[in-house]
Design a protein around this motif. Structure first.
Motif, mmCIF file in Angstrom:
data_model
loop_
_atom_site.group_PDB
_atom_site.id
_atom_site.type_symbol
_atom_site.label_atom_id
_atom_site.label_comp_id
_atom_site.label_asym_id
_atom_site.label_seq_id
_atom_site.Cartn_x
_atom_site.Cartn_y
_atom_site.Cartn_z
ATOM 1 N N PRO A 1 2.627 28.211 26.117
ATOM 2 C CA PRO A 1 2.163 29.263 25.335
ATOM 3 C C PRO A 1 1.984 28.991 23.708
ATOM 4 O O PRO A 1 0.955 29.307 23.155
ATOM 5 C CB PRO A 1 2.978 30.218 25.674
ATOM 6 C CG PRO A 1 3.418 30.227 26.847
ATOM 7 C CD PRO A 1 3.631 28.627 26.979
ATOM 8 N N TYR B 1 0.151 37.913 28.688
ATOM 9 C CA TYR B 1 -0.717 37.402 27.372
ATOM 10 C C TYR B 1 -1.309 38.336 26.974
ATOM 11 O O TYR B 1 -1.159 38.733 25.590
ATOM 12 C CB TYR B 1 -1.336 36.292 27.876
ATOM 13 C CG TYR B 1 -0.530 35.157 28.420
ATOM 14 C CD1 TYR B 1 0.421 34.261 27.563
ATOM 15 C CD2 TYR B 1 -0.684 34.596 29.934
ATOM 16 C CE1 TYR B 1 1.048 33.203 28.055
ATOM 17 C CE2 TYR B 1 0.225 33.682 30.171
ATOM 18 C CZ TYR B 1 1.042 32.735 29.434
ATOM 19 O OH TYR B 1 1.739 32.000 29.983
ATOM 20 N N CYS C 1 -6.945 34.714 30.917
ATOM 21 C CA CYS C 1 -5.913 33.980 30.232
ATOM 22 C C CYS C 1 -5.125 32.548 30.728
ATOM 23 O O CYS C 1 -4.925 31.803 29.983
ATOM 24 C CB CYS C 1 -4.701 34.902 30.202
ATOM 25 S SG CYS C 1 -5.184 36.161 28.706
#
Length: 167
Positions: free
Chosen positions: A124, A81, A115
């Motif tokens: 996501p 990420y 994250c």
């Protein structure tokens, strides 16, 4: 000296061997040089870095186990990420397990704790945290060994023979 990538007659990666073994295979006529690094063993005999067998060798498919170690290795020990590379990485399910996400290569990535907590129980897209690379299952059991040998500038010529190897 260095290692040599051995390709099947179909140009699929088969193995990594020593330069001495590669030279023996070439001299016996069982393989041919595909790539070399410019160094010469004998006059007009370049040191091979990639060889191809002249006859196809059938090898059984070997499943790569989905383990923490293999997953971190696939992701280059980097958060998928934010790009953090260091200690304390966790494994994240892209589609959370609580929402039906499976433990498969395509649904798991390495993530830093920050994250992973920020993403929480969302995808996501929902968390507005795009993945850096789409996760995929490595194509062969040789993938990890070749990836290790092609880090940095080493054996750059091997990369074009391995599906899914970035770099």
């Amino acid at each position: 000296m260095s290692k040599v990538l051995v390709l099947n007659a179909s140009y699929e990666p088969l193995n990594i061997t020593s330069w001495r073994r590669a030279v023996v295979l070439i001299i016996k006529g069982k393989a041919e040089t595909v790539e070399h690094n410019g160094l010469v063993i004998y006059t007009n005999f370049p040191l091979p870095t990639v060889i191809r067998l002249r006859h196809y060798v059938r090898i059984p498919y070997k499943e790569i186990p989905l383990t923490r170690r293999n997953l971190l290795y696939r992701d280059n020990h980097t958060c998928q990420y934010c790009g953090y590379a260091g200690d304390g990485l966790t494994l994240d399910h892209i589609v959370p397990r609580s929402r039906g996400g499976k433990e498969v290569w395509e649904n798991m990535v390495s993530a830093c704790v920050r994250c992973n907590v920020k993403k929480g129980n969302r995808t996501p897209k929902e968390a507005r945290m795009p993945l850096r690379i789409t996760p995929r299952k490595p194509h062969s059991s040789l993938y990890f060994e070749i990836a290790r040998h092609t880090r940095g500038d080493a054996h750059k010529e091997w990369r074009k023979y391995v599906i899914g190897l970035t770099g």
